[in-house]
Scaffold this motif. Structure first.
Motif, PDB file in Angstrom:
ATOM      1  N   ASP A  62      47.919  46.761  36.610  1.00 10.64           N
ATOM      2  CA  ASP A  62      49.322  46.357  36.766  1.00 10.64           C
ATOM      3  C   ASP A  62      49.802  46.301  38.210  1.00 10.64           C
ATOM      4  O   ASP A  62      50.350  45.291  38.644  1.00 10.64           O
ATOM      5  CB  ASP A  62      50.241  47.273  35.953  1.00 10.64           C
ATOM      6  N   TRP A  63      49.623  47.374  38.973  1.00  9.81           N
ATOM      7  CA  TRP A  63      50.172  47.393  40.321  1.00  9.81           C
ATOM      8  C   TRP A  63      49.468  46.394  41.235  1.00  9.81           C
ATOM      9  O   TRP A  63      50.071  45.858  42.170  1.00  9.81           O
ATOM     10  CB  TRP A  63      50.158  48.799  40.924  1.00  9.81           C
ATOM     11  N   VAL A  64      48.218  46.072  40.957  1.00 13.64           N
ATOM     12  CA  VAL A  64      47.496  45.072  41.755  1.00 13.64           C
ATOM     13  C   VAL A  64      48.036  43.687  41.447  1.00 13.64           C
ATOM     14  O   VAL A  64      48.214  42.860  42.356  1.00 13.64           O
ATOM     15  CB  VAL A  64      45.972  45.145  41.477  1.00 13.64           C
ATOM     16  N   GLU A  65      48.312  43.431  40.178  1.00 15.46           N
ATOM     17  CA  GLU A  65      48.848  42.126  39.779  1.00 15.46           C
ATOM     18  C   GLU A  65      50.203  41.847  40.438  1.00 15.46           C
ATOM     19  O   GLU A  65      50.540  40.700  40.697  1.00 15.46           O
ATOM     20  CB  GLU A  65      48.986  42.041  38.254  1.00 15.46           C
ATOM     21  N   GLU A  66      50.967  42.884  40.734  1.00 15.00           N
ATOM     22  CA  GLU A  66      52.282  42.721  41.348  1.00 15.00           C
ATOM     23  C   GLU A  66      52.225  42.428  42.847  1.00 15.00           C
ATOM     24  O   GLU A  66      53.207  41.997  43.438  1.00 15.00           O
ATOM     25  CB  GLU A  66      53.127  43.978  41.110  1.00 15.00           C
ATOM     26  N   LEU A  67      51.065  42.658  43.480  1.00 17.42           N
ATOM     27  CA  LEU A  67      50.927  42.443  44.916  1.00 17.42           C
ATOM     28  C   LEU A  67      50.905  40.962  45.253  1.00 17.42           C
ATOM     29  O   LEU A  67      50.335  40.150  44.532  1.00 17.42           O
ATOM     30  CB  LEU A  67      49.638  43.087  45.439  1.00 17.42           C
ATOM     31  N   SER A  68      51.522  40.633  46.380  1.00 17.03           N
ATOM     32  CA  SER A  68      51.466  39.280  46.900  1.00 17.03           C
ATOM     33  C   SER A  68      50.341  39.240  47.935  1.00 17.03           C
ATOM     34  O   SER A  68      50.467  39.815  49.010  1.00 17.03           O
ATOM     35  CB  SER A  68      52.809  38.911  47.537  1.00 17.03           C
ATOM     36  N   ILE A 111      40.618  44.713  47.637  1.00 16.89           N
ATOM     37  CA  ILE A 111      40.955  43.768  46.574  1.00 16.89           C
ATOM     38  C   ILE A 111      40.327  42.424  46.896  1.00 16.89           C
ATOM     39  O   ILE A 111      40.419  41.937  48.027  1.00 16.89           O
ATOM     40  CB  ILE A 111      42.486  43.616  46.411  1.00 16.89           C
ATOM     41  N   LEU A 112      39.652  41.844  45.902  1.00 13.87           N
ATOM     42  CA  LEU A 112      39.071  40.514  46.039  1.00 13.87           C
ATOM     43  C   LEU A 112      39.764  39.578  45.054  1.00 13.87           C
ATOM     44  O   LEU A 112      40.265  40.010  44.015  1.00 13.87           O
ATOM     45  CB  LEU A 112      37.568  40.545  45.760  1.00 13.87           C
ATOM     46  N   ILE A 113      39.788  38.307  45.408  1.00 15.08           N
ATOM     47  CA  ILE A 113      40.380  37.283  44.550  1.00 15.08           C
ATOM     48  C   ILE A 113      39.258  36.418  43.997  1.00 15.08           C
ATOM     49  O   ILE A 113      38.366  35.993  44.734  1.00 15.08           O
ATOM     50  CB  ILE A 113      41.398  36.432  45.330  1.00 15.08           C
ATOM     51  N   ILE A 114      39.331  36.158  42.690  1.00 14.81           N
ATOM     52  CA  ILE A 114      38.367  35.276  42.033  1.00 14.81           C
ATOM     53  C   ILE A 114      39.092  34.012  41.613  1.00 14.81           C
ATOM     54  O   ILE A 114      40.174  34.058  41.027  1.00 14.81           O
ATOM     55  CB  ILE A 114      37.757  35.934  40.779  1.00 14.81           C
ATOM     56  N   GLU A 115      38.484  32.888  41.922  1.00 19.07           N
ATOM     57  CA  GLU A 115      39.030  31.599  41.513  1.00 19.07           C
ATOM     58  C   GLU A 115      38.024  30.939  40.589  1.00 19.07           C
ATOM     59  O   GLU A 115      36.861  30.744  40.960  1.00 19.07           O
ATOM     60  CB  GLU A 115      39.276  30.729  42.752  1.00 19.07           C
ATOM     61  N   SER A 116      38.501  30.631  39.382  1.00 16.73           N
ATOM     62  CA  SER A 116      37.621  30.026  38.394  1.00 16.73           C
ATOM     63  C   SER A 116      38.430  29.158  37.443  1.00 16.73           C
ATOM     64  O   SER A 116      39.435  29.613  36.887  1.00 16.73           O
ATOM     65  CB  SER A 116      36.899  31.118  37.599  1.00 16.73           C
ATOM     66  N   GLU A 117      37.971  27.926  37.271  1.00 13.78           N
ATOM     67  CA  GLU A 117      38.597  26.996  36.332  1.00 13.78           C
ATOM     68  C   GLU A 117      40.098  26.899  36.542  1.00 13.78           C
ATOM     69  O   GLU A 117      40.881  26.910  35.595  1.00 13.78           O
ATOM     70  CB  GLU A 117      38.257  27.403  34.893  1.00 13.78           C
ATOM     71  N   GLY A 118      40.531  26.848  37.803  1.00 17.71           N
ATOM     72  CA  GLY A 118      41.944  26.716  38.145  1.00 17.71           C
ATOM     73  C   GLY A 118      42.758  27.987  38.008  1.00 17.71           C
ATOM     74  O   GLY A 118      43.957  27.990  38.232  1.00 17.71           O
ATOM     75  N   GLU A 119      42.122  29.079  37.640  1.00 20.05           N
ATOM     76  CA  GLU A 119      42.810  30.360  37.457  1.00 20.05           C
ATOM     77  C   GLU A 119      42.437  31.309  38.598  1.00 20.05           C
ATOM     78  O   GLU A 119      41.308  31.300  39.076  1.00 20.05           O
ATOM     79  CB  GLU A 119      42.399  30.969  36.118  1.00 20.05           C
ATOM     80  N   ILE A 120      43.412  32.118  39.025  1.00 15.72           N
ATOM     81  CA  ILE A 120      43.171  33.100  40.081  1.00 15.72           C
ATOM     82  C   ILE A 120      43.403  34.491  39.515  1.00 15.72           C
ATOM     83  O   ILE A 120      44.412  34.747  38.858  1.00 15.72           O
ATOM     84  CB  ILE A 120      44.101  32.844  41.288  1.00 15.72           C
ATOM     85  N   LYS A 121      42.425  35.388  39.766  1.00 12.58           N
ATOM     86  CA  LYS A 121      42.536  36.779  39.315  1.00 12.58           C
ATOM     87  C   LYS A 121      42.315  37.708  40.505  1.00 12.58           C
ATOM     88  O   LYS A 121      41.524  37.409  41.394  1.00 12.58           O
ATOM     89  CB  LYS A 121      41.488  37.095  38.242  1.00 12.58           C
ATOM     90  N   LYS A 122      42.996  38.851  40.476  1.00 12.13           N
ATOM     91  CA  LYS A 122      42.852  39.868  41.516  1.00 12.13           C
ATOM     92  C   LYS A 122      42.029  41.019  40.959  1.00 12.13           C
ATOM     93  O   LYS A 122      42.299  41.511  39.866  1.00 12.13           O
ATOM     94  CB  LYS A 122      44.231  40.384  41.941  1.00 12.13           C
ATOM     95  N   TYR A 123      41.033  41.452  41.730  1.00 11.09           N
ATOM     96  CA  TYR A 123      40.133  42.525  41.316  1.00 11.09           C
ATOM     97  C   TYR A 123      40.164  43.650  42.338  1.00 11.09           C
ATOM     98  O   TYR A 123      40.003  43.413  43.535  1.00 11.09           O
ATOM     99  CB  TYR A 123      38.697  42.012  41.187  1.00 11.09           C
ATOM    100  N   LEU A 124      40.340  44.871  41.855  1.00  6.90           N
ATOM    101  CA  LEU A 124      40.392  46.064  42.695  1.00  6.90           C
ATOM    102  C   LEU A 124      39.032  46.751  42.691  1.00  6.90           C
ATOM    103  O   LEU A 124      38.412  46.910  41.645  1.00  6.90           O
ATOM    104  CB  LEU A 124      41.457  47.031  42.182  1.00  6.90           C
ATOM    105  N   ALA A 125      38.589  47.200  43.882  1.00  5.81           N
ATOM    106  CA  ALA A 125      37.363  47.986  43.995  1.00  5.81           C
ATOM    107  C   ALA A 125      37.577  49.313  43.291  1.00  5.81           C
ATOM    108  O   ALA A 125      38.552  50.010  43.548  1.00  5.81           O
ATOM    109  CB  ALA A 125      37.003  48.197  45.453  1.00  5.81           C
TER     110      ALA A 125
END
Length: 129
Positions: A62-68, A111-125
């Protein structure tokens, strides 16, 4: 009199030197280790994870998703998918498709960003310390 003062000063000096040494003391060093896919999936069997540079990254926090965050340079891509077991290698995912691009972020190194099929996701170590 001078001789007694001299011996007292030498005794005080030796006392101070021996009192300020680290001999006999132990030092504890704390390290931060990364946890493996098995540990993450044991805690959350439905976790969306991948491994990069020996570290497991997890999304839907949740808190990672809220980050800009700003996508920086591409540092890799998902090369294999492993949804059968917990033996992960670098650039391997359990849910992301092969070919998904891995980007660093300008604001945070964990935090890394994944881009796949037009979607962006944020991933925390995911690390333990």
């Amino acid at each position: 009199m001078v001789q007694k003062l001299f011996f007292v000063l030498i005794a005080l000096t030796l006392f101070m030197i021996s009192g300020c040494s680290n001999e006999g003391e132990t030092t504890t060093v704390t390290t931060i280790d990364s946890i493996d896919a098995e540990e993450v999936l044991t805690l959350d069997s439905d976790a969306d994870i991948f491994q990069y540079d020996g570290v497991i990254y997890k999304t839907n926090i949740d808190w990672v998703e809220e980050l800009s965050l700003t996508k920086d340079v591409q540092i890799g891509e998902i090369k294999t998918k492993n949804d059968a077991n917990t033996d992960f290698k670098d650039e391997m995912s359990n849910k992301l498709p092969v070919g998904a691009k891995i980007f660093s972020t300008k604001e945070r190194g964990d935090i890394l960003i994944i881009e796949s099929e037009g979607e962006i996701k944020k991933y925390l170590a995911i690390v333990e310390g």
